[in-house]
Scaffold this active site. Structure first.
Site, PDB file in Angstrom:
ATOM      1  N   ASN A   1      -6.464 -29.421   4.791  1.00 45.85           N
ATOM      2  CA  ASN A   1      -6.096 -28.201   5.200  1.00 45.85           C
ATOM      3  C   ASN A   1      -6.039 -27.016   3.765  1.00 45.85           C
ATOM      4  OD1 ASN A   1      -5.048 -25.781   6.764  1.00 45.85           O
ATOM      5  ND2 ASN A   1      -3.286 -26.366   5.176  1.00 45.85           N
TER       6      ASN A   1
ATOM      7  N   TYR B   1     -17.272 -18.393  -1.214  1.00 46.90           N
ATOM      8  CA  TYR B   1     -16.367 -19.421  -0.507  1.00 46.90           C
ATOM      9  C   TYR B   1     -16.866 -19.745   0.616  1.00 46.90           C
ATOM     10  CZ  TYR B   1     -12.420 -19.724   3.184  1.00 46.90           C
ATOM     11  OH  TYR B   1     -11.978 -19.714   4.181  1.00 46.90           O
TER      12      TYR B   1
ATOM     13  N   SER C   1     -19.023 -23.056  -0.345  1.00 47.75           N
ATOM     14  CA  SER C   1     -17.827 -24.299  -1.380  1.00 47.75           C
ATOM     15  C   SER C   1     -17.325 -25.261   1.145  1.00 47.75           C
ATOM     16  CB  SER C   1     -15.724 -23.746  -1.246  1.00 47.75           C
ATOM     17  OG  SER C   1     -15.234 -22.831  -0.464  1.00 47.75           O
TER      18      SER C   1
END
Length: 249
Positions: free
Chosen positions: A92, A157, A160
């Protein structure tokens, strides 16, 4: 309290706040022994205390996911705390330094890929073989709708997390026949401590979704809990959108 995860040990990274904390509480409610992990020991112990107060079982293991040695030590410590096994891994923890390409420096790129990609990879590398040997396990990666939708300030972001999505499918293929299921959830805008500074932006994105609102961490956690449990026994390699329908429009 349900017992569908009774006897299972679940490691949840980044579980001292936000989606991770909600997931830790939910998995404990499903009967799992939860290994809470993060950098802040006070918040970690508070999460553990909340789980124990509700009748669940939990321990805290500190980790710095920017450091590969610390990631490997986390896998070892979680296994030790779990009585020799980790059966559920929730990748997470994530960072999201939004910015344009011009604004994103090398340090930000290194941070993105260390936490969002390398740490999950090292944890799967350390823990999935043991799951396969035991013949069961569940790995759930927390992705984002930005992984499949371009934004002016979220390219790095999103990239990734797009890589994490592909790893989800690769790991599902690699470990599935050994009884280890690997899936991901793909949240849209979620109201957490980390996203609080982007409140108006989140509201703007969510307004375009069929649900018309920002998600709460518990709504993501409930889907993670389902994917971790026996009800999802035939779900492998799925990227499950939990975005209020944002990607449907």
């Amino acid at each position: 309290m349900s017992a569908v995860l009774s006897g299972r040990t679940a490691l949840v990274t980044g579980s001292t706040s936000g989606i991770g904390r909600a997931t830790a509480l939910h998995l404990a409610d499903l009967g799992a022994h939860v290994i809470v992990s993060g950098r802040d020991s006070s918040r970690g112990e508070a999460t553990v205390a909340a789980i124990r107060a509700a009748g669940g079982k939990a321990d805290f293991a500190a980790a710095d996911l920017t450091n590969a040695d610390s990631v490997r030590e986390l896998a070892e410590r979680a296994t030790e705390l779990g009585g020799g096994h980790v059966d559920v891994l929730i990748n997470n923890a994530g960072v999201f330094p939004f910015g344009s390409t011009e604004q994103t420096d090398e340090a930000a790129l290194d941070l993105l890929y260390a936490v969002n990609l390398k740490a999950p990879y090292l944890l799967v590398q350390a823990l999935a073989p043991g799951m396969a040997t035991r013949g069961h396990g569940a790995i759930i990666n927390v992705s984002t709708y930005v992984a499949v939708r371009g934004t002016p300030i979220g390219g790095a972001y999103g990239a990734s997390k797009a890589a994490l999505d592909l790893l989800t499918k690769g790991w599902a293929s690699e470990f599935g026949q050994s009884g280890v299921r690997v899936n991901a959830v793909s949240p849209g805008p979620v109201r957490t401590e980390g996203t609080e500074p982007f409140g108006e932006v989140l509201d703007g994105f969510a307004a375009n979704a069929p649900s018309g609102r920002v998600s709460q961490p518990e709504e993501i956690a409930s889907v993670i809990g389902f994917l971790a449990g026996p009800g999802a026994s035939q779900i492998h390699g799925a990227i499950v959108p939990v975005d209020g329908g944002l990607l449907a429009v």
